[in-house]
Design a protein around this motif. Structure first.
Motif, mmCIF file in Angstrom:
data_model
loop_
_atom_site.group_PDB
_atom_site.id
_atom_site.type_symbol
_atom_site.label_atom_id
_atom_site.label_comp_id
_atom_site.label_asym_id
_atom_site.label_seq_id
_atom_site.Cartn_x
_atom_site.Cartn_y
_atom_site.Cartn_z
ATOM 1 N N SER A 25 0.823 -1.212 0.000
ATOM 2 C CA SER A 25 0.000 0.000 0.000
ATOM 3 C C SER A 25 0.852 1.256 0.000
ATOM 4 O O SER A 25 0.383 2.331 -0.358
ATOM 5 N N ASP A 26 2.135 1.138 0.350
ATOM 6 C CA ASP A 26 3.028 2.292 0.364
ATOM 7 C C ASP A 26 3.661 2.567 -0.993
ATOM 8 O O ASP A 26 4.372 3.528 -1.161
ATOM 9 N N VAL A 27 3.388 1.710 -1.957
ATOM 10 C CA VAL A 27 4.011 1.862 -3.263
ATOM 11 C C VAL A 27 3.664 3.227 -3.854
ATOM 12 O O VAL A 27 2.532 3.676 -3.798
ATOM 13 N N ASN A 28 4.667 3.858 -4.399
ATOM 14 C CA ASN A 28 4.480 5.148 -5.060
ATOM 15 C C ASN A 28 3.854 4.892 -6.428
ATOM 16 O O ASN A 28 4.512 4.427 -7.339
ATOM 17 N N ALA A 29 2.575 5.194 -6.578
ATOM 18 C CA ALA A 29 1.827 4.880 -7.792
ATOM 19 C C ALA A 29 2.325 5.639 -9.021
ATOM 20 O O ALA A 29 1.965 5.314 -10.136
ATOM 21 N N GLY A 30 3.146 6.628 -8.854
ATOM 22 C CA GLY A 30 3.586 7.445 -9.973
ATOM 23 C C GLY A 30 4.683 6.849 -10.829
ATOM 24 O O GLY A 30 4.971 7.364 -11.897
ATOM 25 N N ASN A 31 5.311 5.749 -10.421
ATOM 26 C CA ASN A 31 6.431 5.224 -11.186
ATOM 27 C C ASN A 31 6.411 3.706 -11.170
ATOM 28 O O ASN A 31 6.749 3.079 -10.184
ATOM 29 N N ALA A 32 6.048 3.095 -12.299
ATOM 30 C CA ALA A 32 5.884 1.635 -12.365
ATOM 31 C C ALA A 32 7.179 0.891 -12.061
ATOM 32 O O ALA A 32 7.162 -0.132 -11.396
ATOM 33 N N GLY A 33 8.324 1.377 -12.542
ATOM 34 C CA GLY A 33 9.598 0.709 -12.262
ATOM 35 C C GLY A 33 9.887 0.680 -10.782
ATOM 36 O O GLY A 33 10.342 -0.307 -10.238
ATOM 37 N N LYS A 34 9.625 1.778 -10.098
ATOM 38 C CA LYS A 34 9.834 1.838 -8.658
ATOM 39 C C LYS A 34 8.869 0.905 -7.940
ATOM 40 O O LYS A 34 9.226 0.290 -6.956
ATOM 41 N N ASP A 35 7.644 0.823 -8.428
ATOM 42 C CA ASP A 35 6.656 -0.058 -7.809
ATOM 43 C C ASP A 35 7.151 -1.491 -7.787
ATOM 44 O O ASP A 35 7.084 -2.159 -6.758
ATOM 45 N N GLU A 36 7.639 -1.964 -8.919
ATOM 46 C CA GLU A 36 8.101 -3.350 -9.002
ATOM 47 C C GLU A 36 9.307 -3.586 -8.090
ATOM 48 O O GLU A 36 9.401 -4.608 -7.446
ATOM 49 N N ARG A 37 10.198 -2.622 -8.029
ATOM 50 C CA ARG A 37 11.363 -2.776 -7.152
ATOM 51 C C ARG A 37 10.949 -2.771 -5.695
ATOM 52 O O ARG A 37 11.460 -3.553 -4.900
ATOM 53 N N TRP A 38 10.042 -1.893 -5.328
ATOM 54 C CA TRP A 38 9.585 -1.809 -3.939
ATOM 55 C C TRP A 38 8.913 -3.120 -3.529
ATOM 56 O O TRP A 38 9.071 -3.584 -2.404
ATOM 57 N N LYS A 39 8.177 -3.749 -4.420
ATOM 58 C CA LYS A 39 7.493 -5.011 -4.120
ATOM 59 C C LYS A 39 8.483 -6.154 -3.882
ATOM 60 O O LYS A 39 8.166 -7.115 -3.197
ATOM 61 N N MET A 40 9.680 -6.065 -4.453
ATOM 62 C CA MET A 40 10.680 -7.126 -4.293
ATOM 63 C C MET A 40 11.409 -7.050 -2.949
ATOM 64 O O MET A 40 11.978 -8.037 -2.501
ATOM 65 N N ALA A 41 11.416 -5.902 -2.324
ATOM 66 C CA ALA A 41 12.198 -5.705 -1.102
ATOM 67 C C ALA A 41 11.851 -6.692 0.017
ATOM 68 O O ALA A 41 12.771 -7.274 0.610
ATOM 69 N N PRO A 42 10.563 -6.918 0.353
ATOM 70 C CA PRO A 42 10.281 -7.868 1.450
ATOM 71 C C PRO A 42 10.831 -9.268 1.186
ATOM 72 O O PRO A 42 11.386 -9.898 2.083
ATOM 73 N N ALA A 43 10.709 -9.745 -0.039
ATOM 74 C CA ALA A 43 11.231 -11.079 -0.359
ATOM 75 C C ALA A 43 12.743 -11.130 -0.180
ATOM 76 O O ALA A 43 13.286 -12.122 0.334
ATOM 77 N N CYS A 44 13.430 -10.078 -0.579
ATOM 78 C CA CYS A 44 14.888 -10.032 -0.418
ATOM 79 C C CYS A 44 15.271 -10.019 1.059
ATOM 80 O O CYS A 44 16.209 -10.705 1.469
ATOM 81 N N ILE A 45 14.544 -9.242 1.838
ATOM 82 C CA ILE A 45 14.809 -9.174 3.281
ATOM 83 C C ILE A 45 14.596 -10.542 3.918
ATOM 84 O O ILE A 45 15.465 -11.062 4.630
ATOM 85 N N TRP A 46 13.441 -11.148 3.656
ATOM 86 C CA TRP A 46 13.115 -12.429 4.281
ATOM 87 C C TRP A 46 14.061 -13.537 3.833
ATOM 88 O O TRP A 46 14.453 -14.383 4.630
ATOM 89 N N TRP A 47 14.433 -13.561 2.551
ATOM 90 C CA TRP A 47 15.340 -14.592 2.070
ATOM 91 C C TRP A 47 16.712 -14.447 2.727
ATOM 92 O O TRP A 47 17.334 -15.437 3.126
ATOM 93 N N THR A 48 17.187 -13.222 2.857
ATOM 94 C CA THR A 48 18.486 -12.985 3.489
ATOM 95 C C THR A 48 18.468 -13.432 4.947
ATOM 96 O O THR A 48 19.411 -14.087 5.414
ATOM 97 N N ILE A 49 17.409 -13.099 5.660
ATOM 98 C CA ILE A 49 17.286 -13.502 7.068
ATOM 99 C C ILE A 49 17.174 -15.017 7.184
ATOM 100 O O ILE A 49 17.780 -15.628 8.070
ATOM 101 N N TRP A 50 16.423 -15.633 6.289
ATOM 102 C CA TRP A 50 16.274 -17.087 6.302
ATOM 103 C C TRP A 50 17.622 -17.771 6.103
ATOM 104 O O TRP A 50 17.972 -18.718 6.807
ATOM 105 N N LYS A 51 18.409 -17.288 5.134
ATOM 106 C CA LYS A 51 19.729 -17.867 4.894
ATOM 107 C C LYS A 51 20.642 -17.672 6.098
ATOM 108 O O LYS A 51 21.384 -18.587 6.474
#
Length: 98
Positions: A25-51
Motif C-alpha cells: 500500500s506504500d508503493v508510489n503509484a507514480g512510477n511503475a519501475g519503482k513499484d516493481e522494485r519496492w514489491k521485491m524488497a520484502p522477499a529479499c529481506i526475508w530470504w536474506t534472514i532465512w539464509k
C-alpha cells in the motif's frame, strides 16, 4: 534500511499477510519501475534472514549486521537487474530511488 531510505514511519504489523499488505500500500503509484522494485524488497529481506538463520543453526556461523545488510542489498540488486533494470547500473543507482 529500505524503509529508512524512503523516510517512512512504519510500525510492522504482527502477521506476514499484514506486512505485505501494508508494504504494497506504500508503493508510489507514480512510477511503475519503482513499484516493481519496492514489491521485491520484502522477499529479499526475508530470504536474506532465512539464509542467515540457517547458517547459524546448521553451520554454526554468524555474520555481522553489516554483512547481512550487504547480502540483502546484493540480492535486491540482482533481482532488480533480472526483473526491472535493463541497463548496467551499479548497486547504488539501483537503490537510489528509495
Amino acid at each position: 534500511m529500505f524503509i529508512h531510505k524512503r523516510k517512512i514511519r512504519w510500525v510492522k504489523p504482527g502477521r506476514i499477510k499484514e506486512v505485505l499488505r501494508s508494504w504494497i500500500s506504500d508503493v508510489n503509484a507514480g512510477n511503475a519501475g519503482k513499484d516493481e522494485r519496492w514489491k521485491m524488497a520484502p522477499a529479499c529481506i526475508w530470504w536474506t534472514i532465512w539464509k542467515e538463520r540457517n547458517q547459524r543453526c546448521f553451520e554454526g556461523k554468524k555474520s555481522n549486521i553489516q554483512k547481512i545488510k550487504t547480502d540483502c542489498l546484493c540480492l535486491y540488486y540482482f533481482r532488480c537487474k533480472q526483473v526491472v533494470i535493463g541497463s548496467t547500473e551499479d548497486v547504488f543507482n539501483a537503490i537510489d530511488w528509495l
